[in-house]
Design a protein around this motif. Structure first.
Motif, PDB file in Angstrom:
ATOM      1  N   VAL A  57     -13.228  12.242  10.113  1.00 51.14           N
ATOM      2  CA  VAL A  57     -12.432  13.449  10.581  1.00 51.14           C
ATOM      3  C   VAL A  57     -11.561  13.184  11.870  1.00 51.14           C
ATOM      4  O   VAL A  57     -10.381  13.477  11.744  1.00 51.14           O
ATOM      5  N   ASN A  58     -12.343  12.799  12.805  1.00 52.91           N
ATOM      6  CA  ASN A  58     -11.513  12.450  13.977  1.00 52.91           C
ATOM      7  C   ASN A  58     -10.346  11.517  13.836  1.00 52.91           C
ATOM      8  O   ASN A  58      -9.290  11.543  14.534  1.00 52.91           O
ATOM      9  N   SER A  59     -10.711  10.362  13.118  1.00 59.50           N
ATOM     10  CA  SER A  59      -9.607   9.423  12.775  1.00 59.50           C
ATOM     11  C   SER A  59      -8.658  10.010  12.025  1.00 59.50           C
ATOM     12  O   SER A  59      -7.473   9.768  12.241  1.00 59.50           O
ATOM     13  N   LEU A  60      -8.954  10.725  11.076  1.00 64.92           N
ATOM     14  CA  LEU A  60      -7.885  11.488  10.301  1.00 64.92           C
ATOM     15  C   LEU A  60      -6.951  12.411  11.058  1.00 64.92           C
ATOM     16  O   LEU A  60      -5.820  12.438  10.925  1.00 64.92           O
ATOM     17  N   ILE A  61      -7.649  13.214  12.018  1.00 67.83           N
ATOM     18  CA  ILE A  61      -6.975  14.155  12.764  1.00 67.83           C
ATOM     19  C   ILE A  61      -5.914  13.403  13.649  1.00 67.83           C
ATOM     20  O   ILE A  61      -4.675  13.695  13.642  1.00 67.83           O
ATOM     21  N   ALA A  66      -0.297  11.614  14.582  1.00 66.59           N
ATOM     22  CA  ALA A  66       0.600  10.662  14.929  1.00 66.59           C
ATOM     23  C   ALA A  66       1.971  10.412  13.584  1.00 66.59           C
ATOM     24  O   ALA A  66       2.701   9.846  13.873  1.00 66.59           O
ATOM     25  N   GLY A  67       1.629  11.438  12.529  1.00 70.29           N
ATOM     26  CA  GLY A  67       2.547  11.345  11.550  1.00 70.29           C
ATOM     27  C   GLY A  67       2.167  10.346  10.443  1.00 70.29           C
ATOM     28  O   GLY A  67       3.202  10.080   9.683  1.00 70.29           O
ATOM     29  N   LEU A  68       1.063   9.674  10.092  1.00 70.35           N
ATOM     30  CA  LEU A  68       0.785   8.764   9.422  1.00 70.35           C
ATOM     31  C   LEU A  68       0.058   9.430   8.199  1.00 70.35           C
ATOM     32  O   LEU A  68      -0.547  10.537   8.112  1.00 70.35           O
ATOM     33  N   ASN A  69       0.532   8.939   6.828  1.00 73.51           N
ATOM     34  CA  ASN A  69       0.103   9.367   5.842  1.00 73.51           C
ATOM     35  C   ASN A  69      -1.053   8.761   5.283  1.00 73.51           C
ATOM     36  O   ASN A  69      -1.008   7.841   4.485  1.00 73.51           O
ATOM     37  N   ILE A  70      -2.252   9.135   5.736  1.00 74.31           N
ATOM     38  CA  ILE A  70      -3.522   8.710   5.334  1.00 74.31           C
ATOM     39  C   ILE A  70      -4.480   9.687   4.785  1.00 74.31           C
ATOM     40  O   ILE A  70      -4.757  10.743   5.453  1.00 74.31           O
ATOM     41  N   THR A  71      -5.361   9.278   3.798  1.00 75.25           N
ATOM     42  CA  THR A  71      -6.325  10.224   3.289  1.00 75.25           C
ATOM     43  C   THR A  71      -7.640  10.069   3.727  1.00 75.25           C
ATOM     44  O   THR A  71      -7.939   8.793   4.353  1.00 75.25           O
ATOM     45  N   LYS A  90      -5.714   3.110  15.562  1.00 77.28           N
ATOM     46  CA  LYS A  90      -4.775   2.742  16.672  1.00 77.28           C
ATOM     47  C   LYS A  90      -3.900   1.844  16.562  1.00 77.28           C
ATOM     48  O   LYS A  90      -2.616   1.886  17.148  1.00 77.28           O
ATOM     49  N   ALA A  91      -4.127   0.708  15.627  1.00 75.76           N
ATOM     50  CA  ALA A  91      -3.215  -0.336  15.456  1.00 75.76           C
ATOM     51  C   ALA A  91      -2.032   0.219  14.725  1.00 75.76           C
ATOM     52  O   ALA A  91      -0.926  -0.183  14.784  1.00 75.76           O
ATOM     53  N   LEU A  92      -2.356   1.202  13.692  1.00 75.40           N
ATOM     54  CA  LEU A  92      -1.144   1.732  12.747  1.00 75.40           C
ATOM     55  C   LEU A  92      -0.374   2.744  13.678  1.00 75.40           C
ATOM     56  O   LEU A  92       0.995   2.650  13.542  1.00 75.40           O
ATOM     57  N   ILE A  93      -0.861   3.307  14.798  1.00 72.99           N
ATOM     58  CA  ILE A  93      -0.026   4.256  15.768  1.00 72.99           C
ATOM     59  C   ILE A  93       0.678   3.406  16.655  1.00 72.99           C
ATOM     60  O   ILE A  93       2.005   3.750  16.629  1.00 72.99           O
ATOM     61  N   LEU A 102       4.041  -2.186   9.356  1.00 76.56           N
ATOM     62  CA  LEU A 102       2.692  -2.426   9.263  1.00 76.56           C
ATOM     63  C   LEU A 102       2.085  -1.118   8.401  1.00 76.56           C
ATOM     64  O   LEU A 102       1.963  -0.104   8.929  1.00 76.56           O
ATOM     65  N   ASP A 103       1.662  -1.545   7.288  1.00 77.95           N
ATOM     66  CA  ASP A 103       1.188  -0.240   6.422  1.00 77.95           C
ATOM     67  C   ASP A 103      -0.330  -0.314   6.445  1.00 77.95           C
ATOM     68  O   ASP A 103      -1.147  -1.252   7.069  1.00 77.95           O
ATOM     69  N   PHE A 104      -1.116   0.740   5.942  1.00 75.78           N
ATOM     70  CA  PHE A 104      -2.552   1.026   6.059  1.00 75.78           C
ATOM     71  C   PHE A 104      -3.208  -0.125   5.429  1.00 75.78           C
ATOM     72  O   PHE A 104      -4.285  -0.654   5.751  1.00 75.78           O
ATOM     73  N   LYS A 105      -2.702  -0.713   3.842  1.00 79.65           N
ATOM     74  CA  LYS A 105      -3.494  -1.634   3.163  1.00 79.65           C
ATOM     75  C   LYS A 105      -3.430  -3.075   4.001  1.00 79.65           C
ATOM     76  O   LYS A 105      -4.328  -3.519   4.134  1.00 79.65           O
ATOM     77  N   GLN A 106      -2.276  -3.402   4.916  1.00 80.59           N
ATOM     78  CA  GLN A 106      -2.054  -4.502   5.313  1.00 80.59           C
ATOM     79  C   GLN A 106      -2.990  -4.597   6.478  1.00 80.59           C
ATOM     80  O   GLN A 106      -3.727  -5.386   6.824  1.00 80.59           O
ATOM     81  N   ALA A 107      -3.071  -3.237   7.273  1.00 81.37           N
ATOM     82  CA  ALA A 107      -3.982  -3.322   8.530  1.00 81.37           C
ATOM     83  C   ALA A 107      -5.306  -3.476   8.087  1.00 81.37           C
ATOM     84  O   ALA A 107      -6.251  -3.927   8.843  1.00 81.37           O
ATOM     85  N   THR A 108      -5.774  -2.780   7.160  1.00 78.94           N
ATOM     86  CA  THR A 108      -7.153  -2.912   6.829  1.00 78.94           C
ATOM     87  C   THR A 108      -7.610  -4.233   6.108  1.00 78.94           C
ATOM     88  O   THR A 108      -8.598  -4.768   6.361  1.00 78.94           O
ATOM     89  N   ALA A 109      -6.716  -5.071   5.567  1.00 77.60           N
ATOM     90  CA  ALA A 109      -6.844  -6.412   5.276  1.00 77.60           C
ATOM     91  C   ALA A 109      -7.101  -7.364   6.442  1.00 77.60           C
ATOM     92  O   ALA A 109      -7.849  -8.044   6.476  1.00 77.60           O
TER      93      ALA A 109
END
Length: 329
Positions: A57-61, A66-71, A90-93, A102-109
């Motif tokens: 929840v804290n990470s999602l907040i 920061a305007g990121l579209n993450i579920t 932090k890296a995505l922001i 840098l998208d979420f999929k690439q960052a997680t990979a």
């Protein structure tokens, strides 16, 4: 007086704590007021799946602000895969603020590959300097040069997964320095223009297939080492001397062996002479017995032998005659 009902109160407190543990109502309210839609039942399922709801929840907040579209499902999936959720956020922001794709999929990979994705983004924004160890190389005139370089690199986000690391960069730069110095005719040429090494190394495209982009290579220091050419010549001369000494010793040993062989042959010949001389008295005695030699003939032979010995002594005063007297019968 009736005893105070402690047991029911304790049981009620335990039930309340268990309920609040599985139903984090305060966290759910915080998410709602932060503009993050997370169902209370979804938080309960996170507890069941042993996923800390507060982390998600804290990470999602943070990502939503920061305007990121993450579920929440995306973050929970990455956590269950063994990833570091706060570092990815932090890296995505940071990448979004720096206009780095840098998208979420690439960052997680990148994170699951074992690399620090936040450090990679930081390095992409703020390039870092890698100091190479001392690299020793020999110019064509035989003088050894010891060079040390500073390599400025920037992270290549698209190559972080599967790309080589800093060790490969250092190895390739060291190889380029050795090649550049080795192709120089004189060590003075390198000392006068150390930037020549940097230019030659940069032209080789050493960052291909790595997780970094080389921005510059600066030669920090060049020192003169040993005179490798003279040392090699000295070692070669010493080796040639040892070879010559070995061959001379071989010839001396062969000469000594031949001398010993000749001495053995001489002794063998002398033995045959002595053996032959030993047959003379036998032959004279046999001649006397057979009547082929008289007493006067024998004395004449002795006189002739004596005259021969006298002439030899006169011809060689102080010397010994080579002619041996005939043995007596």
């Amino acid at each position: 007086m009736n005893e105070f009902p402690i047991i029911p109160i304790v049981l009620a407190a335990v039930v309340l704590l268990v309920f609040l543990y599985f139903f984090p109502i305060s966290l759910w309210i915080t998410a709602i007021f932060s503009g993050v839609r997370v169902g209370l039942f979804q938080l309960v399922l996170m507890r069941v799946r042993k996923v800390p709801p507060s982390l998600i929840v804290n990470s999602l907040i943070t990502a939503t602000k920061a305007g990121l579209n993450i579920t929440a499902n995306d973050l929970e999936t990455h956590y269950l895969a063994g990833g570091n959720v706060p570092t990815v956020i932090k890296a995505l922001i940071s990448a979004d603020k720096a206009n780095i794709p840098l998208d979420f999929k690439q960052a997680t990979a990148i994170d699951l590959a074992g690399r620090d994705v936040f450090e990679a983004v930081t390095t992409s924004v703020n390039p870092k300097v890698i100091n190479t160890p001392n690299v020793a190389a020999v110019a064509q005139d035989g003088i050894q040069l010891i060079a040390k370089a500073r390599v400025t690199v920037r992270a290549n986000i698209s190559q972080l997964v599967g790309g080589a690391g800093e060790e490969t960069i250092l190895a390739r730069v060291g190889e380029g320095i050795v090649t550049s110095i080795g192709s120089s005719i004189s060590h003075k040429e390198v000392l006068e223009n150390p930037d020549k090494i940097s230019k030659l190394v940069l032209q080789k495209g050493l960052d291909a297939g790595t997780a970094f982009q080389i921005l510059s290579i600066d030669i920090a220091d060049v020192d003169i080492g040993e005179n490798i050419g003279a040392k090699l010549q000295t070692d070669q001369a010493s080796a040639d001397l040892r070879v010559a000494e070995a061959r001379a010793e071989e010839r001396r040993a062969m000469a000594v062996a031949m001398e010993q062989e000749n001495r053995a042959k001489t002794q063998e010949a002398k033995a045959r002479v002595v053996e032959a001389e030993a047959e003379i008295p036998k032959a004279i005695a046999e001649a006397f017995r057979s009547g082929n030699l008289g007493i006067m003939d024998y004395y004449k032979m002795r006189n002739i032998q004596a005259d021969t010995d006298m002439r030899d002594s006169i011809a060689n005063p102080g010397g010994s005659s080579n002619t041996k007297p005939s043995p007596n019968v």
